[in-house]
Design a protein around this motif. Structure first.
Motif, PDB file in Angstrom:
ATOM      1  N   ASP A  65     -10.534   0.136   7.016  1.00 11.12           N
ATOM      2  CA  ASP A  65     -10.113  -0.818   8.035  1.00 11.12           C
ATOM      3  C   ASP A  65     -10.881  -0.584   9.326  1.00 11.12           C
ATOM      4  OD1 ASP A  65      -8.866   1.561   8.435  1.00 11.12           O
ATOM      5  OD2 ASP A  65      -6.839   0.770   8.600  1.00 11.12           O
ATOM      6  N   GLN A  77       0.813  -1.219   0.000  1.00 11.42           N
ATOM      7  CA  GLN A  77       0.000   0.000   0.000  1.00 11.42           C
ATOM      8  C   GLN A  77       0.848   1.271   0.000  1.00 11.42           C
ATOM      9  OE1 GLN A  77       0.046  -2.333   2.317  1.00 11.42           O
ATOM     10  NE2 GLN A  77      -0.278  -1.587   4.387  1.00 11.42           N
ATOM     11  N   CYS A  78       2.035   1.169   0.633  1.00 11.60           N
ATOM     12  CA  CYS A  78       2.886   2.364   0.686  1.00 11.60           C
ATOM     13  C   CYS A  78       3.471   2.695  -0.678  1.00 11.60           C
ATOM     14  CB  CYS A  78       4.061   2.161   1.640  1.00 11.60           C
ATOM     15  SG  CYS A  78       3.548   1.736   3.281  1.00 11.60           S
ATOM     16  N   ASP A 114       0.388   6.163   5.175  1.00 11.84           N
ATOM     17  CA  ASP A 114      -0.600   5.091   5.101  1.00 11.84           C
ATOM     18  C   ASP A 114      -1.417   5.199   6.397  1.00 11.84           C
ATOM     19  OD1 ASP A 114      -1.517   2.206   4.489  1.00 11.84           O
ATOM     20  OD2 ASP A 114      -0.545   1.992   6.429  1.00 11.84           O
ATOM     21  N   ARG A 157      -1.385   6.285  11.808  1.00  7.85           N
ATOM     22  CA  ARG A 157      -2.114   6.279  13.078  1.00  7.85           C
ATOM     23  C   ARG A 157      -1.197   5.795  14.187  1.00  7.85           C
ATOM     24  NH1 ARG A 157      -6.670   3.863  11.243  1.00  7.85           N
ATOM     25  NH2 ARG A 157      -5.784   1.818  11.557  1.00  7.85           N
ATOM     26  N   GLY A 195      -2.932   3.171   8.530  1.00  7.47           N
ATOM     27  CA  GLY A 195      -2.600   2.332   9.680  1.00  7.47           C
ATOM     28  C   GLY A 195      -1.252   2.715  10.273  1.00  7.47           C
ATOM     29  N   ARG A 196      -0.270   2.910   9.410  1.00  7.65           N
ATOM     30  CA  ARG A 196       1.071   3.247   9.882  1.00  7.65           C
ATOM     31  C   ARG A 196       1.112   4.652  10.474  1.00  7.65           C
ATOM     32  NH1 ARG A 196       5.094  -0.239   8.129  1.00  7.65           N
ATOM     33  NH2 ARG A 196       6.633   1.399   8.428  1.00  7.65           N
ATOM     34  N   ASN A 203     -11.806   5.847   6.791  1.00  5.32           N
ATOM     35  CA  ASN A 203     -10.809   6.211   5.787  1.00  5.32           C
ATOM     36  C   ASN A 203     -10.854   5.292   4.581  1.00  5.32           C
ATOM     37  OD1 ASN A 203      -9.161   3.860   6.188  1.00  5.32           O
ATOM     38  ND2 ASN A 203      -8.405   4.781   8.069  1.00  5.32           N
ATOM     39  N   GLU A 217      -8.905   3.084   3.518  1.00  7.18           N
ATOM     40  CA  GLU A 217      -8.478   1.699   3.635  1.00  7.18           C
ATOM     41  C   GLU A 217      -9.574   0.833   4.210  1.00  7.18           C
ATOM     42  OE1 GLU A 217      -4.750   1.852   5.730  1.00  7.18           O
ATOM     43  OE2 GLU A 217      -3.952   3.054   4.088  1.00  7.18           O
TER      44      GLU A 217
END
Lengths: 554, 445
Positions: A454, A208-209, B113, B118, B115-116, A450, A452
């Motif tokens: 998630d 994803q990055c 990103d 956050r 998740g990262r 968001n 993603e």
């Protein structure tokens, strides 16, 4: 930044390096499907032996000894939770303990894998993996569950399942597979999320990055993200509306995935601001940009063994499945595989993956192999000589004892139902039960707002979980003394009181109480006034269900 | 449904039960750190309220406008109560109280990103597969909450969100997550409360063997969390979660209509759900009440910032009015109550958003140059710290760049947590507070 996990440098890998070198001498860097078949003659047993041997080698290399083999009680509970997603019933525990056959473990594994509850458990797991617990908008949970239910019931090959999920088309209830794609298309994002999720879930890679830049510590390049992405650019989501005959208002109808006409390259912007193009390429293999259906081509590439290597989807699935049983996979996290993150037990991963492919991606067979390993039979207690094997503290897992896992919320729900006999009343069919459980589940789901898509659960080891276990309607039902309940049935049937106390322990903890536990329990029950005896048993059962031993898989 | 009805019945009654129950010793041990006497927590306790902007807010349109740049977008800057500091025209109420706040305009982080980002912003550390770092609320719970013996409810409450884990500090310091209406699910019925002492005795007897059986830390952690849950269930401090409840001994009043209106709480008390709309004001009001009873860290979530599309309309019509009202209400309220010098307010998201406006009139993820806001807490407020270049694409040449660890170090300084504090990971690795960040000098002066 200190990102390289220290454990990649541990002793374990010395033998791994030697072995890899041997295979390299033999002419292939990895064990291909054909080679694996030749080596193993593809029986489950020899693969099990191979794994046992490699894992034992890891003990020796690290100078530890494994813990003891788990008691029947400990093992029977664990294997039920892992394969069928719930604790065993009182009857199931007793039957297993009384069985004197030396093969009773493998027999039980076979039975569990062929049971209805296996289908239900893995349907839950994969529905959650694909669309989350808090079903996104315009996604049919029902459709997704139906797809997986059929897939696991028929033991469909995993490669077929994956191909269906990434190539799916049509109405979200007629072809439930499309819900995977619909769930990743919540935003109009040129299939970015679908690309990231697909690589993570089915290929065990985190890209994803790389949407915006080259990956800082693996080989992923930004261009690769967009090459992957270009396979998905023909996907279109259509949300249909209809008129509600009662109100005359427009309301949501069904959603569907259709293939749209798209055959150009994909453009993306480098950090420098330079625009670049990407064409559909997977693992070095390009397809014609004007291919009629790029996803179908992608599906073919995913399962291709042309280069003599085990397809990535096999390794990713094996790693996940191992982690399902042991709490830790061969890489940490399980979905970040690749040269930058060496697996702890590369030969085991390779062998299991090769066999998985050679058996036609047979999911049940893979489960049987893993559950029959020596490592899976060990107790969750640390031994005298393996305190270092503590992945919870960040160490590389050596699988010298079972790791304690937390029950997932669904496992807890189903286990409470079993412990309290509610399953015997047979209320409602599959759909009704699913609905009830999903409703209950929502209290623990927190969606992150968001792209993603998630979410987190507030379930594991938190105060809300403790409050639920102590006070909820679910627990009140579990300790009910109404007609038909477990406590009612137990105490209204003939038999001595000590036997009944024992049944409480077995129903909740899948084991008999020790002598001192029994006398302590009796003493506590006796402290209640005589006319409050039923309350005493309720409170004891409440305590058993609220105990740490109940909520952990060990 | 009213939760915790008859809360007055709670603690003392419960403790009496404990005292008269037949076999009280195990349960008393189980609750060893419970204080039988719930004394009032002094109002001068240090606290932090984190406003977490889930999704990554476009700070270039809020705190660091770029008029005249092609990246500038539709909004104009306006003056604030802090001389020389300008913010977005759609934050007029916040502008009036900005002498109590600061913007840090030169955040330069590396995680874009969700998740990262956050994880990084909450902990100061980048994600690492072999260790779970504690979110800063857990650090505060561990360093401060643990020592507030009179505090019976969790010392880290997260309202409307779910961010963060306690990591190696242990589950007892994990965030206690509640909805913006403060309602707590699965509160005990009166019957359940009455039966609790006996049940806890049984539980203590049942689970002690498993704790001793050498299976790692989880079994003990389970027991610790239960102790916290019982503590909470039986505490009169629960009144803090209900804005309509008064408790003079705790210094809590039933919130007036005027106060509710200031926070833009919906009439009739119904919540708007987690993180959304009016739920934000309600969450902040709740946060203030929790701080009043001694909770040292409260996180309040406001989502809806992942604006890849239609950023300007969404901001001016939806997000910014809610944010503006919430911030100004909290600052005003804390100030009126003489709490502002004790309560540090932090505002941040995972990252900022691209200065460049994309083809969908949106902004994408951007971590290289963006803003956070911090204020109150006895800091030297009313400043703009750092700067970005004219297009907002990088930190200006003459400006120091800041990391999340620097923000948390500033908070630690304001709260009196020694900066040299070091925690130990489960593997024995030393972990510096806030990843070794330094307080922002201009703010602590």
């Amino acid at each position: 930044m200190n990102f390289v996990p220290r454990w990649t440098m541990r002793k374990l890998n010395t033998s791994a390096i030697c072995l890899t070198a041997m295979f390299t001498l033999a002419g292939a860097g990895q064990l291909s499907a054909d080679e694996a078949a030749a080596v193993s003659d593809s029986t489950a047993l020899s693969t099990v032996e191979f794994i046992n041997q490699k894992i034992e080698q890891g003990y020796k290399d690290n100078e530890i000894s494994p813990s003891e083999v788990a008691s029947d009680e400990e093992w029977v509970r664990r294997v039920h939770l892992d394969i069928v997603g719930r604790i065993p019933s009182l009857e199931e525990v007793n039957a297993f303990i009384e069985d004197e056959s030396p093969r009773k473990k493998s027999v039980l594994i076979d039975q569990l894998v062929d049971s209805q509850d296996y289908i239900r458990n893995f349907t839950t797991i994969w529905t959650n993996n694909c669309i989350g617990r808090g079903t996104p908008r315009r996604v049919s949970r029902n459709g997704m569950e139906k797809f997986f239910r059929e897939a696991f019931a028929k033991n469909r090959p995993w490669d077929d399942i994956v191909v269906d999920l990434v190539t799916g088309e049509g109405h979200f209830e007629e072809n439930g597979a499309v819900n995977y794609i619909l769930a990743q298309m919540q935003l109009n994002d040129e299939a970015v999320q679908l690309t990231a999720k697909t690589t993570k879930l089915f290929l065990g890679m985190q890209v994803q990055c790389t949407q915006c830049h080259n990956h800082p510590f693996n080989n992923w390049q930004q261009a690769q993200f967009w090459e992957f992405n270009s396979f998905f650019r023909q996907v279109r989501k259509v949300d249909h509306r209809k008129t509600d005959p009662n109100t005359g208002r427009q309301v949501d109808d069904y959603s569907e995935v259709v293939t749209r006409d798209f055959n150009g390259p994909v453009y993306f912007e480098k950090r420098s601001g330079l625009m670049q193009v990407a064409f559909p390429i997977y693992e070095g293999k390009a397809i014609e940009p004007d291919a009629f259906d790029r996803r179908k081509e992608f599906g073919k590439l995913l399962v291709s063994t042309d280069n003599g290597e085990t397809p990535i989807i096999a390794k990713a699935f094996v790693n996940r499945m191992w982690a399902h049983f042991f709490g830790y996979g061969f890489t940490r996290p399980v979905d970040d595989m690749g040269p930058h993150n060496a697996p702890s037990h590369p030969e085991v991963l390779d062998r299991l993956s090769a066999e998985f492919v050679s058996t036609g991606y047979d999911v049940k067979k893979l489960i049987k192999t893993i559950a029959n390993t020596a490592a899976y039979s060990l107790t969750s207690k640390f031994g005298e000589d393996n305190m270092v094997d503590n992945p919870a503290a960040g160490e590389v897992p050596l699988f010298s004892h079972m790791y304690v896992k937390s029950m997932q919320a669904e496992q807890l729900y189903d286990s409470l139902i079993v412990a309290s006999n509610a399953h015997k009343s047979g209320k409602g069919g599959w759909d009704e039960q699913e609905k009830q459980r999903n409703r209950w589940m929502q209290q623990f789901v927190v969606a992150f707002d968001n792209d993603e898509n998630d979410e987190a659960t507030t379930f594991n080891g938190t105060i809300p979980q403790a409050l639920m276990m102590m006070n909820s309607e679910l627990i009140e039902k579990a300790v009910s003394i109404d007609r038909g309940s477990f406590l009612f049935e137990t105490f209204s049937s003939p038999g001595v009181e000590s036997q009944k106390m024992q049944d409480l322990y077995v129903a909740a903890l899948s084991r008999r109480p020790t002598r001192s536990e029994m006398s302590k329990a009796q003493q506590m029950v006796k402290a209640y006034p005589a006319n409050m005896r039923a309350n005493a048993y309720q409170d004891l059962f409440w305590a058993l269900l609220n105990s740490n031993e109940f909520i952990f898989i060990h | 449904m009213p939760i915790w009805n008859n809360y007055g019945m709670g603690r003392r009654h419960f403790m009496q039960h404990m005292a008269t129950a037949a076999a009280t010793i195990p349960a008393m041990n189980f609750l060893s750190h419970v204080q039988a006497n719930s004394s009032t927590v002094k109002a001068n306790n240090k606290a932090c309220i984190l406003m977490w902007m889930s999704g990554g807010p476009p700070t270039i349109d809020i705190w660091d406008l770029k008029p005249g740049s092609k990246n500038g977008g539709e909004f104009k800057p306006i003056d604030t109560a802090a001389p020389g500091v300008q913010i977005s025209e759609h934050m007029p109420e916040t502008a009036k109280v900005f002498d109590n706040l600061n913007v840090v305009r030169s955040m330069s982080t590396r995680e874009a990103d969700h998740g990262r980002g956050r994880y990084y912003m909450h902990t100061g550390y980048v994600p690492n597969p072999t260790v779970t770092h504690p979110t800063f609320g857990s650090v505060v719970s561990y360093e401060i909450g643990r020592h507030r013996k009179a505090l019976e409810i969790p010392s880290f409450v997260s309202i409307g969100g779910g961010s963060g884990q306690a990591g190696f500090l242990g589950m007892a310091h994990a965030p206690f997550v509640v909805g913006s209406d403060g309602q707590i699910r699965n509160a005990p019925s009166q019957e359940a409360k009455d039966r609790l002492p006996n049940r806890l005795d049984m539980l203590a007897a049942v689970e002690s063997n498993f704790i001793k059986s050498q299976r790692g830390e989880l079994p003990q952690a389970h027991k610790d969390v239960y102790a916290n849950a019982v503590n909470l269930m039986t505490s009169r401090q629960m009144a803090a979660f209900n804005v309509n409840k008064a408790d003079a001994a705790l210094g809590l009043e039933a919130e007036s209509d005027a106060t509710k209106a200031m926070y833009n709480m919906p009439a009739g008390g119904g919540g708007m759900g987690m993180g959304g709309g009016n739920g934000f004001g309600q969450s902040l009001l709740l946060a203030r009440r929790l701080v009043q009873v001694g909770v040292p860290f409260v996180e309040v979530d406001l989502g809806g910032w992942d604006l890849h599309n239609d950023v300007f309309n969404t901001l001016k019509n939806q997000r910014l009015p809610v944010l503006d009202r919430g911030i100004s209400a909290l600052v005003t309220d804390l100030k009126q109550r003489n709490m502002l010098d004790d309560v540090t307010i932090v505002w941040m998201g995972e990252f900022g958003r691209t200065p460049r406006i994309n083809q969908n009139t949106g902004r994408d993820h951007w971590a290289a140059s963006w803003s956070t806001m911090i204020g109150g807490g006895g800091l030297k407020n009313g400043q703009a710290i750092g700067a970005t270049d004219a297009d907002g694409t990088r930190v200006a040449d003459n400006s120091k760049a800041y990391l999340p660890g620097d923000i948390w170090a500033t908070v630690a300084h304001a709260m009196g947590i020694p900066l040299e504090t070091v925690h130990t990971s489960k593997r024995g690795r030393p972990m510096k507070l806030a990843n070794g960040g330094s307080p922002i000098q201009e703010l602590i002066g």
